[in-house]
Design a protein around this motif. Sequence first.
Motif, PDB file in Angstrom:
ATOM      1  N   LYS A   1      56.360  -0.773  41.305  1.00 44.94           N
ATOM      2  CA  LYS A   1      55.987  -0.151  40.270  1.00 44.94           C
ATOM      3  C   LYS A   1      54.936   0.713  40.635  1.00 44.94           C
ATOM      4  CE  LYS A   1      54.974  -0.011  35.355  1.00 44.94           C
ATOM      5  NZ  LYS A   1      55.037  -0.876  34.237  1.00 44.94           N
ATOM      6  N   ARG A   2      53.688   0.081  40.868  1.00 43.34           N
ATOM      7  CA  ARG A   2      52.478   0.664  41.374  1.00 43.34           C
ATOM      8  C   ARG A   2      52.218  -0.132  42.780  1.00 43.34           C
ATOM      9  NH1 ARG A   2      47.949   1.695  36.932  1.00 43.34           N
ATOM     10  NH2 ARG A   2      48.230  -0.531  36.976  1.00 43.34           N
ATOM     11  N   LYS A   3      51.474   0.884  43.638  1.00 48.58           N
ATOM     12  CA  LYS A   3      50.880   0.061  44.729  1.00 48.58           C
ATOM     13  C   LYS A   3      49.428   0.422  44.755  1.00 48.58           C
ATOM     14  CE  LYS A   3      54.901   1.588  47.435  1.00 48.58           C
ATOM     15  NZ  LYS A   3      55.404   2.411  48.640  1.00 48.58           N
ATOM     16  N   ILE A   4      48.476  -0.701  44.592  1.00 48.68           N
ATOM     17  CA  ILE A   4      47.179  -0.736  44.623  1.00 48.68           C
ATOM     18  C   ILE A   4      46.527  -1.550  46.023  1.00 48.68           C
ATOM     19  CG2 ILE A   4      45.322  -1.475  43.308  1.00 48.68           C
ATOM     20  CD1 ILE A   4      46.920  -1.568  40.782  1.00 48.68           C
TER      21      ILE A   4
ATOM     22  N   LEU B   1      42.943  -2.347  34.769  1.00 48.19           N
ATOM     23  CA  LEU B   1      43.946  -1.555  35.284  1.00 48.19           C
ATOM     24  C   LEU B   1      45.322  -2.089  35.589  1.00 48.19           C
ATOM     25  CD1 LEU B   1      44.287   0.937  36.766  1.00 48.19           C
ATOM     26  CD2 LEU B   1      43.753  -0.101  39.004  1.00 48.19           C
ATOM     27  N   LEU B   2      45.369  -3.477  35.955  1.00 46.16           N
ATOM     28  CA  LEU B   2      46.802  -4.234  36.115  1.00 46.16           C
ATOM     29  C   LEU B   2      47.681  -4.252  35.110  1.00 46.16           C
ATOM     30  CD1 LEU B   2      45.336  -6.979  38.449  1.00 46.16           C
ATOM     31  CD2 LEU B   2      46.341  -4.845  39.612  1.00 46.16           C
ATOM     32  N   GLU B   3      48.922  -4.114  35.435  1.00 47.57           N
ATOM     33  CA  GLU B   3      49.864  -4.189  34.518  1.00 47.57           C
ATOM     34  C   GLU B   3      51.228  -4.882  35.402  1.00 47.57           C
ATOM     35  OE1 GLU B   3      52.047   0.110  34.863  1.00 47.57           O
ATOM     36  OE2 GLU B   3      50.341  -0.094  33.240  1.00 47.57           O
ATOM     37  N   PRO B   4      51.981  -5.523  34.652  1.00 41.40           N
ATOM     38  CA  PRO B   4      53.325  -6.024  35.188  1.00 41.40           C
ATOM     39  C   PRO B   4      54.167  -5.026  36.227  1.00 41.40           C
ATOM     40  CG  PRO B   4      53.127  -6.582  32.846  1.00 41.40           C
ATOM     41  CD  PRO B   4      52.106  -5.465  33.027  1.00 41.40           C
TER      42      PRO B   4
END
Length: 623
Positions: A291-294, A363-366
């Motif tokens: 979903k997102r790459k951090i 910031l983080l989310e599933p």
Amino acid sequence: MIRRVRDKAWNYLYKSLRYCVHLLRFWLAFIYSKRLKNVSFIGITGSAGKTTAKDLSANILRTAGECHSTPRSLNYPDGISQILLKVRPRHRFCVLEVSGGNPGDMDRPLRLFTPSIAVLTLIARDHFKAHKSLEAIAREKSKLIKALPAQGVAVLNIDDPLVRAIGESCDQKVIWVGETKGANLRLLSARSSWPEPLTLEVEYEGRVYQAKTGLHGKHLALSALSALGVGLAADISLMTAMTAIAEVKPAEGRMEVVSTDGDITFLRDDWKAPHWSFSAPLEFMAEAEAKRKILVIGTLSDYSLSASKLYPKVAKQALEVGDIVIFVGPHAPRAAKAKGDTGIQNLHAFSEIREAAAFLNALLEPGDLVLLKGSNKADHLVRLMYNTQKPVSCWVSRCGIQSFCGDCSKLYKPIPSNPATVLTKDNSDSTNNMPLAGHDSGRKVIIGLGNPGSKYQNTPHNAGYRLLDRMAKKSHGSWISCSEGLVCEINIAGETLSLFKPAAKINNSGPPTRLFLERIGANINSCWVVHDEMDLTLGQAKLKQGGGDAGHRGLKSVIASLGSSNIKRLRIGARRADDAGTAKTSVLRPLSRSDETALEKGIDRAIDILLRETAAPVRANET
């Protein structure tokens, strides 16, 4: 003066005692090793991939008999002595990881054991400072190969020129592994696209095999090939060896996957971070589906550039791969220079890991995939992962402890009573009980709501962010990362304004906003929240104080966290003429060129209203 002399004396005494203990342990291991004549020793060295190759090899050898192996990365000279003392005559195999980090490091271990199988993965810049050249590193590592008896077997990387040169001068049998034609175990292809693990296509004796592993990252293919080579050298069939490596999970801190309760996945590659190896995790993240790459990057090592040139370069490379990039540690400000004058919003830098932890938690989310890349001894980045589950107590920088934080008794303590201390998912809602009073510091704060990440920049939902960016640019302000988000101080007509972007998805803007306002001592009466408004068309802007959230979940979060609905809101129109879907889909739909022009007009009007408001009392429902 007396204290300095005393400290030097204690330091000398400590080093002397430690040397004596190491020497005693060496001689005990030397004497004891005479009882281990029936144990086959496998030595593994190289600049990278040793630990993974060791773990895979040990599991393969266990299919043929009892096997002892190096725990974790106990690969230094005294560590080898400790391991030898734990080997028993009943063991058929013992797999030893040998470092060779300093000149002469190989000499003492090779007096304790003679390898029947020796593995050399590759030669790179690890420990370059100690050896001064790659050739010197190769000479030190080659001692393991030269220690082989006449009937011994070397497993060598055919793709590395320095390793190949060592193998070509080797009198013993060599099993070549790699991609180059002529390898006994030839790698035809490697696939590792998250969430799928590493799969190899290998050619051996004219037949093609598919080897599945539990590892992640194409660069670990060499470790897998080396382990398969060890199996062949020990007369274990290739099929049996491939079955064995599929059972092995990544070593801790080496492309290790950890999934948290919040459906957030951490990819831990935080044992060490030589710059020359940085491209491997970047490639993995580029090909990953998430979903997102951090990307969280700590201290790099073994680089040839100056730090002031290296970190901005690495930051730019990381930004090409990640949705959000976070640098942590003393070199983080250097990485922040990659922003330049471009106003990059997805690059953040924190000198203190504690601030990075608060920022990351907000910031983080599933669905997020988070890479932790750093040096464990310098950074202990794993604390960022632990802190998402339970507040961490120890935030000491460079404590000097080599082991991972999970083994440390100082890691945790009870949740702090002050919500501004650490922002976690467990205590983020604790701010909702009491209205924010502040200290009436006189600071005026403009809070812009929006979503972090470039994919949201061209949507109406980021109107708050866009307004702040416009004001910062016009006033030549610079964005600075703080634990709660991004802040920019500007001066307009002698009035200082603090522009603030919460470090969270728009629907979770409340907790970091409250923490920021508490930290600076601001009062909600001197704050304005800027957000998009579906009840207004593109191009409109209105000011309002008090009332409900009108279905805006970001505003709802702010109201809940600040404990009051009596907040000044500057609403920027987001409704388009062709909007037919729900508000949720409409505000996240990219703007056309004409829509963007209309939105910019609305932002212009909002700025005019805001500039008047910062110098005058609130006037409700101003157009």
